[in-house]
Design a protein around this motif. Structure first.
Motif, PDB file in Angstrom:
ATOM      1  N   ASN A   1       2.280   1.710  -3.539  1.00 47.72           N
ATOM      2  CA  ASN A   1       2.111   2.249  -4.469  1.00 47.72           C
ATOM      3  C   ASN A   1       1.431   3.916  -4.707  1.00 47.72           C
ATOM      4  O   ASN A   1       1.332   4.203  -5.095  1.00 47.72           O
ATOM      5  N   ALA A   2       1.116   4.179  -2.890  1.00 46.98           N
ATOM      6  CA  ALA A   2       1.208   5.766  -3.276  1.00 46.98           C
ATOM      7  C   ALA A   2       2.512   6.338  -3.190  1.00 46.98           C
ATOM      8  O   ALA A   2       2.907   7.701  -3.786  1.00 46.98           O
ATOM      9  N   ASP A   3       3.349   5.691  -2.776  1.00 43.69           N
ATOM     10  CA  ASP A   3       4.975   6.006  -3.516  1.00 43.69           C
ATOM     11  C   ASP A   3       5.152   6.387  -4.698  1.00 43.69           C
ATOM     12  O   ASP A   3       5.998   7.636  -5.680  1.00 43.69           O
TER      13      ASP A   3
ATOM     14  N   LYS B   1      -8.661  11.224  -3.813  1.00 40.02           N
ATOM     15  CA  LYS B   1      -8.756  10.059  -4.358  1.00 40.02           C
ATOM     16  C   LYS B   1      -7.991   9.801  -5.161  1.00 40.02           C
ATOM     17  O   LYS B   1      -9.341   9.718  -6.086  1.00 40.02           O
TER      18      LYS B   1
ATOM     19  N   ALA C   1       4.007   9.440  -6.028  1.00 42.68           N
ATOM     20  CA  ALA C   1       4.089  10.468  -5.673  1.00 42.68           C
ATOM     21  C   ALA C   1       5.290  10.662  -6.944  1.00 42.68           C
ATOM     22  O   ALA C   1       6.007  12.237  -6.443  1.00 42.68           O
TER      23      ALA C   1
ATOM     24  N   GLU D   1      -6.145   7.943  -8.082  1.00 38.17           N
ATOM     25  CA  GLU D   1      -5.874   6.199  -8.368  1.00 38.17           C
ATOM     26  C   GLU D   1      -4.915   6.088  -9.646  1.00 38.17           C
ATOM     27  O   GLU D   1      -6.019   7.082 -10.431  1.00 38.17           O
TER      28      GLU D   1
ATOM     29  N   THR E   1       0.660  -1.575  -0.214  1.00 37.50           N
ATOM     30  CA  THR E   1       0.027   0.065  -0.015  1.00 37.50           C
ATOM     31  C   THR E   1       0.482   0.849   0.053  1.00 37.50           C
ATOM     32  O   THR E   1       0.600   2.347  -0.308  1.00 37.50           O
TER      33      THR E   1
ATOM     34  N   ASN F   1      -2.406   1.740  -8.026  1.00 41.51           N
ATOM     35  CA  ASN F   1      -2.042   2.683  -6.970  1.00 41.51           C
ATOM     36  C   ASN F   1      -3.395   3.914  -6.953  1.00 41.51           C
ATOM     37  O   ASN F   1      -3.949   4.905  -7.411  1.00 41.51           O
ATOM     38  N   LYS F   2      -3.200   4.046  -5.403  1.00 38.70           N
ATOM     39  CA  LYS F   2      -3.920   4.944  -4.471  1.00 38.70           C
ATOM     40  C   LYS F   2      -2.718   6.129  -3.621  1.00 38.70           C
ATOM     41  O   LYS F   2      -1.818   5.641  -3.594  1.00 38.70           O
ATOM     42  N   LYS F   3      -3.349   6.886  -4.244  1.00 40.78           N
ATOM     43  CA  LYS F   3      -3.366   7.895  -2.983  1.00 40.78           C
ATOM     44  C   LYS F   3      -4.462   9.136  -2.695  1.00 40.78           C
ATOM     45  O   LYS F   3      -4.906   9.812  -3.547  1.00 40.78           O
ATOM     46  N   THR F   4      -4.089   9.579  -1.538  1.00 39.32           N
ATOM     47  CA  THR F   4      -4.718  10.873  -1.573  1.00 39.32           C
ATOM     48  C   THR F   4      -4.039  12.155  -1.105  1.00 39.32           C
ATOM     49  O   THR F   4      -3.595  12.088  -0.326  1.00 39.32           O
TER      50      THR F   4
END
Length: 319
Positions: A237-239, A305, A242, A307, A234, A311-314
């Motif tokens: 995925n955020a990285d 959010k 980024a 996607e 997780t 990959n997901k990031k808020t």
């Protein structure tokens, strides 16, 4: 009244009641008891009873359950003892979670894993208890996505680390609301509160979880989960998002998504703090390097959010 033990009738072989050993005055017990400083408790099993529960046989006929054993709560030691015993290979497991509102009212809810019972993840008569006296600020279980009922006890079958149990928060007053792990029985894994909106988890086994949210009903934002739900995958995925230098910010009544490296975006959703989705954009709306989303909502905090495939990031924005 000097006694510190209260004996209440409970269902045989069902989830034990809740003992509130650190309550601050509860209206249902009366201000007089509070003024005398008597330690109080509010059993969850009260939720099974109708107004006339003095006749156990009458109530048993209504519910199809036997009321022939008692549980004793020692509110000084916060230990619950039962006269019911069973010899099983896998023990029953119990998790007691407390909730304290800004006025210091304290509610405890119970989750029970009963491997030698017919209980499932759905509603189970005799194992799940509805809260009959909800206050302006409350925490409760949500079963079968039924948002009309608030449960103070949830009983299921054998424990599985992959289970997630939705909890609802009803917040009527601004201030600090605290969720606490009151106790466990026959349980070893860490227990987390998962924020489904921010995709973050907080380890209740290590410390209390305090939050300060605007008044409202938070019915799909939080869950009880186990193990380590914030896995390395997780975080990776955020990285991934980024590293592509994708930026999200608010400017001139618009939310701007600056995607200068042309990362392929599959979905963008915008939520308010209650967890309600207010805007949803799909892949066809996100092909430009800079996407501007008109945003004329009330001032406050919002969550975006983003996607990209798996990959997901808020992102948090304030308008």
């Amino acid at each position: 009244m000097k006694q510190k033990h209260l004996i209440l009738w409970s269902f045989i072989n069902l989830v034990p009641f809740v003992c509130l050993s650190k309550i601050i005055p509860i209206a249902s017990f009366g201000a007089q008891m509070a003024n005398k400083g008597i330690i109080k408790m509010a059993p969850s099993t009260q939720d099974y009873f109708d107004n006339d529960y003095s006749n156990k046989e009458t109530h048993a006929n209504k519910t199809g359950l036997r009321l022939n054993d008692s549980f004793i709560c020692d509110c000084n030691t916060s230990k619950t003892k039962s006269r019911v015993t069973s010899e099983v290979d896998e023990p029953d497991r119990f998790i007691r979670i407390g909730y304290e509102d800004p006025e210091m009212f304290y509610r405890q809810i119970v989750l029970g894993f009963l491997p030698n019972s017919p209980a499932t993840l759905d509603f189970n008569l005799g194992y799940d208890a509805v809260m009959l006296d909800p206050r302006e600020d409350e925490m409760f279980y949500i079963i079968e996505n039924d948002l009309t009922r608030k449960y103070v006890i949830q009983g299921v079958g054998s424990y599985d680390v992959s289970y997630e149990f939705p909890i609802g928060l009803k917040i009527g007053k601004e201030g600090i609301h605290t969720i606490i792990l009151d106790g466990i029985e026959n349980f070893e894994d860490d227990i987390y509160i998962k924020d489904n909106l921010l995709n973050k988890s907080y380890n209740l086994s290590e410390s209390n979880f305090s939050l300060n949210l605007p008044p409202g009903d938070y019915l799909n934002r939080f869950s009880i989960v186990f193990g380590n739900p914030t896995s390395k995958s997780t975080l990776d995925n955020a990285d991934t998002i980024a590293k592509k230098n994708l930026r999200v910010y608010y400017s001139n009544n618009k939310i701007v998504i600056n995607n200068k490296n042309n990362l392929e975006l599959s979905d963008v959703s915008i939520f308010n703090t209650v967890g309600q989705k207010i805007i949803d954009l799909n892949k066809t709306d996100l092909r430009q390097q800079k996407t501007k989303i008109p945003f004329m909502y009330q001032q406050g905090l919002y969550v975006v959010k983003v996607e990209s495939g798996q990959n997901k990031k808020t992102f948090k924005i304030i308008n």
